[in-house]
Design a protein around this motif. Structure first.
Motif: not given
Length: 539
Positions: A378-384, A402-408, A418-419, A427-435
């Motif tokens: 996952a792409e996680v910005g510095f602020d997150d 980047g490897c610890r973002t929520p399961m989709v 997830f919640s 945050p959930v990476d939007p690219r993950h939603l399609a998977r």
């Protein structure tokens, strides 16, 4: 329900790692918990895993997200209660899934009552429960040892006017395993969870338990021998040969005591060997002889660079030379490394070949949550960012978030099911939603369906779980080997994108694994497309 005691259940097992903060949130606070895991166990059962490994959920100030324990025998309220844990174990056992939990024995939180007492004076009852040392005459730290998280591994404490050792964060002081009472307290904590029905443990940083009593400096590691398997390339930790701050010989006797504690319960342990120079040697020491831990996983298949045919051969040749009876536990991804789909730049075709390879190797295997969906990092910005490791070394090293973002689970909301919180802890990476699981569930060609098929194939061929494995031979990008036991299987993998060929050994062979896309067996040379593989049974 209690599963039948089988002292060898771990041999060849498929272990599914759950990072509880990110698996399923049951109460809408944006953080996953134990109650959330329970209804998701059906997903793991359908996948075909034999066991789950749950990352730490103990009471903790969460400076390192549970790997800084302040009470070994309770659940942090963030994750629920002991009753929730008991319910999780009961449901897992109903589904014939064994439960392993993550024990962090090398260090505690600085908020643990043991450390609070230890730091009060030099003569209290727990004064020697942690690693304390005098400064050098000039006031500098006792040794040149470095922390994996950056800087010196020693932190000054004004109360005792001494330094204490921390191999990780300054808030994670190292326990002193040279003190017998420390060992006993940790074995008592282990027994507490065994009595609650736990089937085994993942032992965090198993080779960090003991330090050199003489506090000798580590020698420098020549630049040409440095690698980034244990710490990122930008970390000076890689500049030392870690002979005296970890991997000490005294650890073997403690591991024998630990194994004896497990034995009456039929439980097993897998140790994390954090050593980029001697990982296989240490794994061999810790798992051989039948009197220490059952399994260890080194970092050879967790390495930053894609595992090649030659890498595979080198790893197994060294393992065979060090200790043929040692039992490895292999994995490509976990909560500490960039997901292997991204780390190795794998297209889906290659990812499929690599999971068949993993399922074909001698040893047990670990799968990391979301791996079965083919999730990229996952792409996680510095602020997150939440991970102190990433914050310290940003931007050259972005940490482990980047490897610890929520399961989709579903694709129709921003949190992926997830919640119910407006925003999760990451945050959930939007690219993950399609998977998401729901997207892949009805698709016979999905990565999820493929992982299920691979694990079903492994179950259908027990030789892959506990059979012997012949030497790996290579030709270009192709690695091949035999598995022998209940049957004989020939396995060959083209670990490159260019076409290659392989020749079957003498004898009569029959294609197996056609449902996985194995190339059909023919006489003479078999042509393998990029990432293609052959699985054949001797008849």
């Amino acid at each position: 329900m209690t599963l039948k005691k089988d002292p060898d259940w771990w041999r060849g097992a498929v272990i599914y790692q759950i990072y509880p903060r990110s698996y399923q949130d049951s109460n809408g606070d944006g953080i996953g918990d134990l109650k959330g895991i329970i209804p998701r166990l059906d997903h793991i059962a359908r996948l075909g895993a034999d066991a789950i490994w749950i990352s730490p959920f103990f009471t903790s100030p969460m400076k390192d997200f549970g790997y800084d324990v302040s009470d070994y025998c309770d659940v942090d309220p963030m994750f629920g209660t002991l009753a929730d844990f008991d319910a999780l174990v009961a449901r897992a056992h109903e589904l014939n899934i064994r439960v392993m939990i993550d024990l962090v024995l090398s260090h505690t939180s600085d908020q643990h009552p043991w450390f609070r007492e230890s730091r009060q004076s030099r003569d209290n009852a727990k004064a020697d429960w942690y690693v304390w040392a005098e400064p050098k005459p000039d006031g500098t730290p006792p040794t040149n040892w470095l922390s994996i998280f950056g800087g010196s591994a020693w932190q000054w404490d004004a109360r005792r006017e001494q330094y204490y050792l921390h191999n990780f964060l300054t808030s994670q002081p190292d326990l002193n395993f040279h003190t017998p009472k420390v060992q006993q307290a940790l074995l008592d904590a282990t027994r507490f969870w065994l009595e609650r029905g736990v089937d085994g443990f993942r032992l965090d940083t198993i080779n960090f338990y003991f330090h050199d009593k003489n506090l000798r400096d580590n020698p420098p590691l020549p630049p040409q021998e440095r690698n980034d398997r244990t710490a990122p390339k930008v970390n000076p930790y890689n500049h030392q040969m870690h002979l005296f701050d970890k991997s000490r010989p005294e650890n073997l006797e403690f591991l024998r005591k630990f194994r004896a504690t497990l034995a009456p319960y039929g439980a097993a342990a897998v140790g994390e060997v954090g050593d980029s120079e001697r990982g296989l040697q240490i794994m061999a020491q810790y798992t051989s002889g039948g009197d220490k831990v059952q399994m260890c996983y080194p970092f050879e298949l967790l390495q930053p660079a894609r595992v090649t045919a030659d890498d595979l051969k080198s790893t197994f040749d060294q393992l065979a030379a060090e200790a043929p009876d040692a039992w490895p536990c292999w994995s490509y991804s976990n909560h500490d490394v960039v997901r292997h789909i991204t780390r190795w730049g794998l297209p889906d075709t290659a990812a499929r070949s690599y999971i068949v390879l993993l399922a074909s190797l001698r040893g047990s295997i670990c799968l990391y949550q979301g791996e079965e969906l083919g999730l990229p990092e996952a792409e996680v910005g510095f602020d997150d960012l939440q991970d102190p490791y990433g914050i310290e070394f940003w931007p050259e090293f972005k940490g482990r978030d980047g490897c610890r973002t929520p399961m989709v689970w579903v694709s129709d909301n921003g949190n992926g099911g997830f919640s119910t919180a407006e925003k999760g802890w990451l945050p959930v990476d939007p690219r993950h939603l399609a998977r998401a699981v729901a997207v892949q569930e009805g698709d016979a060609q999905s990565m999820l369906a493929y992982y299920r098929s691979v694990l079903a194939f492994r179950r259908a061929h027990p030789v892959l779980r506990d059979g012997d494995m012949g030497p790996i031979t290579t030709k270009g990008d192709v690695a091949q080997f035999l598995r022998r036991g209940h049957e004989t299987l020939f396995c060959a993998f083209n670990l490159g994108e260019g076409a290659a060929s392989v020749r079957l050994p003498e004898g009569t062979w029959q294609t197996v694994g056609a449902e996985l896309g194995a190339v059909p067996v023919e006489t003479g040379e078999i042509h393998l497309p990029g990432w293609g593989f052959v699985l054949a049974r001797q008849v």
